[in-house]
Design a protein around this motif. Structure first.
Motif, short mmCIF file in Angstrom:
data_model
loop_
_atom_site.label_atom_id
_atom_site.label_comp_id
_atom_site.label_asym_id
_atom_site.label_seq_id
_atom_site.Cartn_x
_atom_site.Cartn_y
_atom_site.Cartn_z
N VAL A 35 0.84 -1.20 0.00
CA VAL A 35 0.00 0.00 0.00
C VAL A 35 0.87 1.25 0.00
CG1 VAL A 35 -1.80 1.27 1.22
CG2 VAL A 35 -1.79 -1.24 1.27
N ASP A 36 0.72 2.07 -1.04
CA ASP A 36 1.41 3.36 -1.12
C ASP A 36 0.36 4.45 -0.87
OD1 ASP A 36 2.75 5.68 -1.71
OD2 ASP A 36 3.13 5.19 -3.81
N PRO A 37 0.38 5.08 0.32
CA PRO A 37 -0.63 6.07 0.64
C PRO A 37 -0.68 7.24 -0.34
CG PRO A 37 0.74 5.62 2.55
CD PRO A 37 1.34 4.90 1.39
N LEU A 38 0.38 7.45 -1.09
CA LEU A 38 0.42 8.54 -2.06
C LEU A 38 0.07 8.06 -3.47
CD1 LEU A 38 3.64 10.32 -0.79
CD2 LEU A 38 1.26 10.76 -0.15
N GLY A 39 -0.14 6.77 -3.63
CA GLY A 39 -0.47 6.21 -4.94
C GLY A 39 -1.93 6.41 -5.29
N THR A 40 -2.22 6.28 -6.57
CA THR A 40 -3.59 6.52 -7.03
C THR A 40 -4.55 5.41 -6.64
OG1 THR A 40 -3.05 5.52 -9.16
CG2 THR A 40 -2.86 7.92 -9.00
N GLU A 44 -8.07 1.18 -2.83
CA GLU A 44 -8.40 -0.14 -3.37
C GLU A 44 -7.37 -1.18 -2.96
OE1 GLU A 44 -8.21 2.64 -5.23
OE2 GLU A 44 -10.32 3.01 -5.73
N THR A 45 -6.11 -0.80 -2.98
CA THR A 45 -5.04 -1.72 -2.59
C THR A 45 -5.15 -2.06 -1.11
OG1 THR A 45 -3.59 -0.79 -4.28
CG2 THR A 45 -2.54 -2.09 -2.54
N ALA A 46 -5.41 -1.07 -0.28
CA ALA A 46 -5.56 -1.31 1.15
C ALA A 46 -6.73 -2.25 1.42
CB ALA A 46 -5.75 0.00 1.90
N GLU A 47 -7.83 -2.05 0.73
CA GLU A 47 -8.98 -2.94 0.91
C GLU A 47 -8.62 -4.37 0.52
OE1 GLU A 47 -13.58 -3.70 -0.48
OE2 GLU A 47 -12.72 -1.71 -0.80
N ALA A 48 -7.92 -4.53 -0.59
CA ALA A 48 -7.50 -5.87 -1.02
C ALA A 48 -6.55 -6.51 -0.02
CB ALA A 48 -6.86 -5.79 -2.40
N VAL A 49 -5.64 -5.72 0.54
CA VAL A 49 -4.69 -6.22 1.54
C VAL A 49 -5.44 -6.68 2.79
CG1 VAL A 49 -2.92 -5.42 3.17
CG2 VAL A 49 -2.67 -4.95 0.73
N ARG A 78 -0.90 8.58 5.04
CA ARG A 78 -1.38 7.40 5.75
C ARG A 78 -2.75 6.96 5.24
NH1 ARG A 78 -3.31 9.66 11.62
NH2 ARG A 78 -4.70 11.23 10.79
N VAL A 79 -3.08 5.73 5.57
CA VAL A 79 -4.35 5.13 5.20
C VAL A 79 -5.08 4.80 6.50
CG1 VAL A 79 -5.44 3.14 4.11
CG2 VAL A 79 -3.44 4.19 3.05
N LEU A 80 -6.34 5.19 6.57
CA LEU A 80 -7.18 4.88 7.72
C LEU A 80 -8.21 3.85 7.29
CD1 LEU A 80 -6.77 8.24 7.51
CD2 LEU A 80 -7.51 7.95 9.87
#
Length: 100
Positions: A35-40, A44-49, A78-80
């Motif tokens: 997960v790259d918090p600055l990525g586009t 979606e990536t965080a949810e998949a992880v 960051r991702v919440l």
């Protein structure tokens, strides 16, 4: 913070453990490195992880009805997340929250 259910404790432990860091079972945990918090595609990536990390609990029938909400705070880098699910054993809804 004490967990209010056994399943909530498992969910919290999995989401707070980076995949590969658990000596007893390196496959346990979440692959937060993807997960790259600055990525586009951060949300979606965080949810998949999160889904991948919790897949064993779902397949074993420990948890059900998983609802994941992810918010990206690009300014803070960051991702919440919030994971709402049913603890099958206790038949109660539980929520786990966190940041990466």
């Amino acid at each position: 913070v004490a967990a209010t259910s056994p399943a909530l404790e498992l969910v919290i432990r999995i989401l707070r453990t980076r995949r590969g860091q658990c000596l007893g079972d390196p496959s346990t945990g979440a692959n937060w490195g993807a997960v790259d918090p600055l990525g586009t595609n951060a949300a979606e990536t965080a949810e998949a992880v999160i889904r991948a990390g919790l897949a064993l609990l779902v397949s074993r029938g420990d948890i059900a009805g998983v609802v994941i909400k992810v918010t990206v705070d690009g300014a803070a880098g960051r991702v919440l997340y919030s994971v709402d699910f049913t603890d099958v054993r206790l038949r109660t809804r539980q929520t786990a929250t966190g940041t990466t």
